[in-house]
Design a protein around this motif. Structure first.
Motif, PDB file in Angstrom:
ATOM      1  N   ALA A   1       6.164   3.357   6.053  1.00  0.00           N
ATOM      2  CA  ALA A   1       5.812   4.681   6.549  1.00  0.00           C
ATOM      3  C   ALA A   1       4.362   5.030   6.205  1.00  0.00           C
ATOM      4  CB  ALA A   1       6.758   5.725   5.980  1.00  0.00           C
ATOM      5  N   ARG A   2       3.906   4.523   5.091  1.00  0.00           N
ATOM      6  CA  ARG A   2       2.528   4.764   4.654  1.00  0.00           C
ATOM      7  C   ARG A   2       1.630   3.566   4.902  1.00  0.00           C
ATOM      8  NH1 ARG A   2       3.153   8.147  -1.065  1.00  0.00           N
ATOM      9  NH2 ARG A   2       4.417   9.841  -0.195  1.00  0.00           N
ATOM     10  N   ALA A   3       2.219   2.516   5.490  1.00  0.00           N
ATOM     11  CA  ALA A   3       1.447   1.304   5.785  1.00  0.00           C
ATOM     12  C   ALA A   3       0.727   0.793   4.550  1.00  0.00           C
ATOM     13  CB  ALA A   3       0.459   1.562   6.915  1.00  0.00           C
ATOM     14  N   SER A   4       1.470   0.661   3.468  1.00  0.00           N
ATOM     15  CA  SER A   4       0.849   0.234   2.221  1.00  0.00           C
ATOM     16  C   SER A   4       1.691  -0.822   1.524  1.00  0.00           C
ATOM     17  CB  SER A   4       0.638   1.424   1.291  1.00  0.00           C
ATOM     18  OG  SER A   4       1.866   1.948   0.863  1.00  0.00           O
ATOM     19  N   LEU A   5       1.018  -1.674   0.782  1.00  0.00           N
ATOM     20  CA  LEU A   5       1.615  -2.748  -0.001  1.00  0.00           C
ATOM     21  C   LEU A   5       1.161  -2.596  -1.435  1.00  0.00           C
ATOM     22  CD1 LEU A   5       3.047  -5.655   0.101  1.00  0.00           C
ATOM     23  CD2 LEU A   5       0.691  -6.531   0.141  1.00  0.00           C
ATOM     24  N   SER A   6       2.036  -2.907  -2.376  1.00  0.00           N
ATOM     25  CA  SER A   6       1.686  -2.825  -3.788  1.00  0.00           C
ATOM     26  C   SER A   6       2.111  -4.079  -4.531  1.00  0.00           C
ATOM     27  CB  SER A   6       2.358  -1.609  -4.437  1.00  0.00           C
ATOM     28  OG  SER A   6       1.902  -0.405  -3.871  1.00  0.00           O
TER      29      SER A   6
ATOM     30  N   LEU B   1      -1.883  -3.173  -8.020  1.00  0.00           N
ATOM     31  CA  LEU B   1      -2.795  -3.440  -6.915  1.00  0.00           C
ATOM     32  C   LEU B   1      -2.217  -2.854  -5.633  1.00  0.00           C
ATOM     33  CD1 LEU B   1      -3.690  -7.193  -7.600  1.00  0.00           C
ATOM     34  CD2 LEU B   1      -4.778  -5.123  -8.499  1.00  0.00           C
ATOM     35  N   SER B   2      -3.100  -2.396  -4.776  1.00  0.00           N
ATOM     36  CA  SER B   2      -2.685  -1.829  -3.496  1.00  0.00           C
ATOM     37  C   SER B   2      -3.380  -2.539  -2.356  1.00  0.00           C
ATOM     38  CB  SER B   2      -3.021  -0.330  -3.453  1.00  0.00           C
ATOM     39  OG  SER B   2      -2.354   0.363  -4.473  1.00  0.00           O
ATOM     40  N   CYS B   3      -2.771  -2.434  -1.190  1.00  0.00           N
ATOM     41  CA  CYS B   3      -3.330  -3.098  -0.015  1.00  0.00           C
ATOM     42  C   CYS B   3      -2.926  -2.346   1.246  1.00  0.00           C
ATOM     43  CB  CYS B   3      -2.826  -4.533   0.061  1.00  0.00           C
ATOM     44  SG  CYS B   3      -3.334  -5.447   1.529  1.00  0.00           S
ATOM     45  N   SER B   4      -3.811  -2.343   2.194  1.00  0.00           N
ATOM     46  CA  SER B   4      -3.505  -1.777   3.500  1.00  0.00           C
ATOM     47  C   SER B   4      -4.137  -2.660   4.562  1.00  0.00           C
ATOM     48  CB  SER B   4      -4.022  -0.346   3.614  1.00  0.00           C
ATOM     49  OG  SER B   4      -5.422  -0.319   3.464  1.00  0.00           O
ATOM     50  N   THR B   5      -3.716  -2.468   5.785  1.00  0.00           N
ATOM     51  CA  THR B   5      -4.294  -3.230   6.888  1.00  0.00           C
ATOM     52  C   THR B   5      -4.720  -2.281   7.999  1.00  0.00           C
ATOM     53  OG1 THR B   5      -2.179  -3.555   8.029  1.00  0.00           O
ATOM     54  CG2 THR B   5      -2.825  -5.220   6.393  1.00  0.00           C
ATOM     55  N   ALA B   6      -5.556  -2.762   8.848  1.00  0.00           N
ATOM     56  CA  ALA B   6      -6.001  -1.991  10.011  1.00  0.00           C
ATOM     57  C   ALA B   6      -6.108  -2.929  11.208  1.00  0.00           C
ATOM     58  CB  ALA B   6      -7.350  -1.341   9.739  1.00  0.00           C
ATOM     59  N   GLY B   7      -5.806  -2.400  12.362  1.00  0.00           N
ATOM     60  CA  GLY B   7      -5.976  -3.195  13.573  1.00  0.00           C
ATOM     61  C   GLY B   7      -4.691  -3.629  14.252  1.00  0.00           C
ATOM     62  N   ARG B   8      -3.557  -3.386  13.565  1.00  0.00           N
ATOM     63  CA  ARG B   8      -2.282  -3.726  14.188  1.00  0.00           C
ATOM     64  C   ARG B   8      -1.162  -3.016  13.423  1.00  0.00           C
ATOM     65  NH1 ARG B   8      -1.357  -9.962  11.958  1.00  0.00           N
ATOM     66  NH2 ARG B   8      -0.673  -9.290   9.891  1.00  0.00           N
TER      67      ARG B   8
END
Length: 127
Positions: free
Chosen positions: A75-80, A20-27
């Protein structure tokens, strides 16, 4: 306001793997701890795993420890969430979560409440 977006759910046979992957936006992503939760119908959402803002520390629920690995790439602003040896009881909607508190310390407590959740992604493990 932070937006949390997860992806990668699907159907897999028991014993298989899924990421599973996750990203955020807004901060800024790097400032906040992140986590994964899951929920099945009729039950409360439960903690799966969490990771510190810098990725140096992680915690996982007993039910997934040794089978699931949480990681992040700031660096890629990603979570797994890498899930291996999946069981039928892992079937649930999985939610990515972002800590409300920057550089916070409460994230490692499974009962911590200061999370912002995504909309969830379905994971189905078939027998």
């Amino acid at each position: 306001q932070v937006h949390v977006m997860e992806s990668g759910g699907g159907t897999v046979q028991a014993g298989g793997s899924l990421t599973l992957s996750c990203s955020t936006a807004g901060r800024p992503f790097y400032m906040y701890a992140m986590g994964w939760f899951r929920q099945v119908p009729g039950k409360e959402r439960e903690f799966v795993a969490a990771i510190s803002h810098d990725g140096a520390s992680t915690v996982a629920a007993d039910s997934v420890r040794g089978r699931c690995t949480i990681s992040r790439d700031n660096a890629r602003a990603s979570l797994s969430l890498q899930m291996n040896t999946l069981k039928t009881e892992d079937t649930a909607v999985y939610y990515c979560a972002a800590d409300r508190v920057g550089f916070g310390h409460g994230w490692s407590d499974p009962t911590y409440q200061q999370w912002v959740f995504g909309k969830g992604t379905q994971v189905t493990v078939s027998s």
